[in-house]
Design a protein around this motif. Structure first.
Motif, short mmCIF file in Angstrom:
data_model
loop_
_atom_site.label_atom_id
_atom_site.label_comp_id
_atom_site.label_asym_id
_atom_site.label_seq_id
_atom_site.Cartn_x
_atom_site.Cartn_y
_atom_site.Cartn_z
N ILE A 133 0.94 -1.19 0.06
CA ILE A 133 0.30 0.04 -0.10
C ILE A 133 1.02 1.37 0.14
O ILE A 133 2.36 1.09 0.35
N SER A 183 -7.74 13.68 -6.66
CA SER A 183 -7.03 12.32 -6.47
C SER A 183 -5.66 12.48 -6.24
O SER A 183 -5.02 13.20 -6.63
N SER A 184 -4.96 11.43 -5.84
CA SER A 184 -3.57 11.38 -5.89
C SER A 184 -2.76 11.02 -6.77
O SER A 184 -2.63 9.95 -7.04
N ILE A 223 0.39 8.82 -5.97
CA ILE A 223 -0.03 7.16 -5.60
C ILE A 223 -0.49 6.61 -6.78
O ILE A 223 -0.12 5.56 -7.03
N ILE A 224 -1.24 7.05 -7.60
CA ILE A 224 -2.04 6.37 -8.70
C ILE A 224 -0.97 6.09 -9.73
O ILE A 224 -0.99 4.97 -10.40
N ALA A 238 -7.92 6.46 -4.98
CA ALA A 238 -6.90 7.07 -4.17
C ALA A 238 -6.63 8.37 -4.05
O ALA A 238 -6.62 9.02 -4.97
N ARG A 239 -6.96 8.75 -2.64
CA ARG A 239 -6.70 10.28 -2.23
C ARG A 239 -5.61 10.34 -1.55
O ARG A 239 -5.14 9.16 -0.79
N GLY A 240 -4.68 11.50 -1.36
CA GLY A 240 -3.62 11.30 -0.79
C GLY A 240 -3.12 12.83 -0.52
O GLY A 240 -3.80 13.48 0.33
N LEU A 263 -8.93 6.10 2.07
CA LEU A 263 -9.02 5.89 0.57
C LEU A 263 -7.64 5.60 0.03
O LEU A 263 -7.62 5.05 -1.06
N ALA A 264 -6.65 6.03 0.65
CA ALA A 264 -5.12 5.64 0.19
C ALA A 264 -4.99 4.26 0.33
O ALA A 264 -4.06 3.66 -0.11
N GLY A 275 -8.39 2.54 -1.83
CA GLY A 275 -8.07 2.81 -3.50
C GLY A 275 -7.18 1.64 -3.95
O GLY A 275 -7.41 0.92 -4.87
N PRO A 276 -5.92 1.62 -3.73
CA PRO A 276 -4.89 0.59 -4.11
C PRO A 276 -5.50 -0.78 -4.10
O PRO A 276 -5.09 -1.55 -4.98
#
Lengths: 394, 175
Positions: free
Chosen positions: A29, A127-128, A131-132, A331-333, A363-364, A367-368
């Motif tokens: 993660i 969104s991040s 991360i994405i 994913a948010r970050g 969500l972080a 999401g993943p």
């Protein structure tokens, strides 16, 4: 401030962050939620109050935001933005409407006023991209048909944020609506100028910053970014936007080189930013807001899922591809936390920062995980390890 | 400057193959092609130079599988390997167009008297009328070699000339 104690506290925090990063890597993660957890466990209401290092962490957090946005600006390319906008303008609009609405609604329902609604809208919207983009590479999905759709939505969000941040910053310090409008106009103009400048002045700036030994490159670039960021903050346009503009005006392969040199520094101070954000949060304030965060997270998942499906359909991806795009965008970050940071100063009485931390924490991670199980895990590593050790059961 | 398009669009390379190019905002560029054998393959070239080699699933053309990830240096080495035989092929195409002109590859074996000597030492042009147009050594291609280019053991010469000239040179180099 006692220097010895400050160093001790800082050392403990960094060692814990190091462990947290290792665990995140092993579990698969992103590190951001674990950094946030470290901050919750320590600091206000936690096991170890941070007093002496607090000032340094505060400044370090600001540096973290500046470096994050500087990096984002350097990664940005006008050509990519224009072609994203051309093909995915509608996806960008669907994204803004679907993803910002749950936050705005929550702000009004929780009685935070329009300012709170504005901030929460931003938190649920962006969104991040960090991360994405990393996740798509790790899952081996860069070749998939839906991938350009996902990346286009992220690029459009980047520029949307460059406009959203100064507008919100002005409105939150109690500025009139027309001041915010001017702020927005200034920001848009500045973005346009920076992009224009990246072709003329930017070349010179890039040369001045990039043509030197490694340490000089880092010192000069960070120096310019911090200076411009502080000037932007002085006129209430938010330091993050200033740093983003500096990043935008750097270009070409030298910018890529500068970005690589700055990356370790950015990672260090960004980690400090995440931990600093939750250090100030008393975990006790998290519990009452948790149900709201859970409901908001459900809407956050649903809205991005629909946005992803829509964008992937524009790209002509199959149903499976649409599902993968929908889960990839959840994913948010970093940006949700940056936006929540705006509210900490101007509306300390509202529980926006615990809500934002809980939202990003959820969500972080979700999401993943959803993204991974929504489609093929296409690294051929399992196949390869079988080939390498024939006959051995794994 | 490469023309960048947001959607897969066929770009003609060599006038024969259709290689589609897709922009991946923030990441880099993706190239896709279907080979004559029906393999749908792709390459993602990231901005920092890393290259990912992909193959596409037969049942779902939207899904790719990562075959290998390469650093910039590794991808350059692979490109050299792929580039060498293709270069010889192009010379072969050229020789087809000019009647009487032939292209051939001659390896410098350990027994060859010219192993470790230079291009000029072979006196190829003077004695046989054949031109040495390229030298391959360890995956590297040297086009139009200088007369003082060294010919290590296992180097391969790409030569062009008449059939008789090439036969004569082959004998001379074999020793």
């Amino acid at each position: 401030m006692d220097i010895d104690l400050a160093l001790l506290e800082l050392g403990i925090i960094l060692v814990l962050l190091g462990f947290a990063g290792g665990i995140a890597r092993r579990v698969g993660i992103p590190a951001i939620p674990l950094y946030l957890l470290v901050g919750l466990v320590l600091g206000v209401g936690g096991f170890l109050p941070i007093d002496d290092a607090a000032e340094f962490i505060e400044v370090g957090s600001e540096l973290g935001v500046i470096l994050l946005l500087l990096g984002l600006g350097m990664e940005f390319s006008p050509d990519e933005f224009m072609s994203s906008l051309k093909r995915h303008r509608s996806s960008g609009i669907v994204d803004a409407v679907l993803s910002a609405t749950p936050g705005a609604a929550a702000g009004f329902i929780l009685g935070m006023g329009w300012q709170g609604a504005l901030v929460l809208a931003g938190i649920t919207w962006i969104s991040s991209s960090g991360i994405i983009a990393r996740m798509l590479t790790d899952l081996g999905r860069l070749g998939n048909r839906e991938t350009p759709a996902i990346l286009s939505v992220l690029v459009i969000e980047d520029i949307a944020m460059a406009v959203y941040l100064p507008v919100t910053a002005v409105l939150l310090v109690g500025g009139e609506w027309w001041l915010a409008l001017i702020g927005a106009a200034v920001a848009l103009l500045a973005v346009a100028l920076a992009l224009l400048a990246s072709r003329t002045v930017g070349n010179r700036l890039t040369r001045i910053l990039g043509r030197a030994g490694r340490e000089q490159v880092v010192i000069r670039t960070v120096g310019v970014a911090v200076l411009v960021a502080s000037l932007a903050e002085l006129i209430h346009v938010s330091s993050a936007v200033g740093a983003f503009l500096v990043g935008l005006s750097l270009n070409g392969s030298t910018a890529t080189k500068i970005a690589e040199l700055i990356a370790p520094l950015r990672d260090l101070f960004a980690a400090m930013f995440f931990v600093g954000f939750t250090l100030a949060i008393d975990p006790a304030t998290l519990w009452p807001i948790l149900p709201a965060a859970l409901i908001l997270a459900l809407f956050g998942i649903g809205s991005k899922y629909l946005v992803g499906r829509y964008a992937a359909r524009v790209e002509g991806a199959s149903r499976a591809g649409q599902t993968r795009a929908g889960t990839a965008l959840i994913a948010r970050g970093e940006f949700s936390i940056v936006i929540a940071g705006l509210a900490v100063v101007s509306m300390p009485e509202l529980p926006i920062s615990p809500l934002a931390s809980a939202y990003v924490l959820l969500l972080a991670v979700i999401g993943p995980v959803l993204a991974r199980y929504s489609g093929q895990n296409s690294r051929m590593s399992s196949l390869r390890s079988r080939l390498r050790r024939p006959g051995k059961a794994t | 400057m490469i023309v960048v398009l947001a959607s897969p669009a066929p770009v003609h390379h060599d006038g024969r193959m259709d290689i589609s190019e897709t922009l991946l905002p923030g990441v880099g560029l993706r190239y896709e092609l279907t080979t004559t054998n029906g393999d749908h393959i792709g390459l993602v070239v990231a901005r920092h130079g890393e290259v990912t080699l992909l193959c596409y699933s037969e049942d779902d053309p939207d899904v790719s599988f990562t075959v290998a990830r390469m650093t910039r240096e590794e991808s350059e080495a692979v490109a050299d390997l792929l580039g060498a035989p293709r270069l010889a092929e192009r010379f072969a195409d050229l020789s087809r167009e000019v009647p009487g002109l032939m292209a051939a590859q001659i390896e410098i074996t350990a027994e060859s008297p010219f192993a470790g000597r230079t291009v000029a030492d072979t006196r190829a042009r003077t004695l046989t009328g054949v031109s040495i147009v390229a030298v391959f050594t360890e995956g590297k291609v040297l086009v139009s070699p200088d007369p003082d280019t060294l010919l290590p053991v296992h180097a391969t010469l790409v030569v062009m000339g008449s059939e008789d000239g090439i036969n004569a040179l082959q004998k001379r180099i074999a020793g």
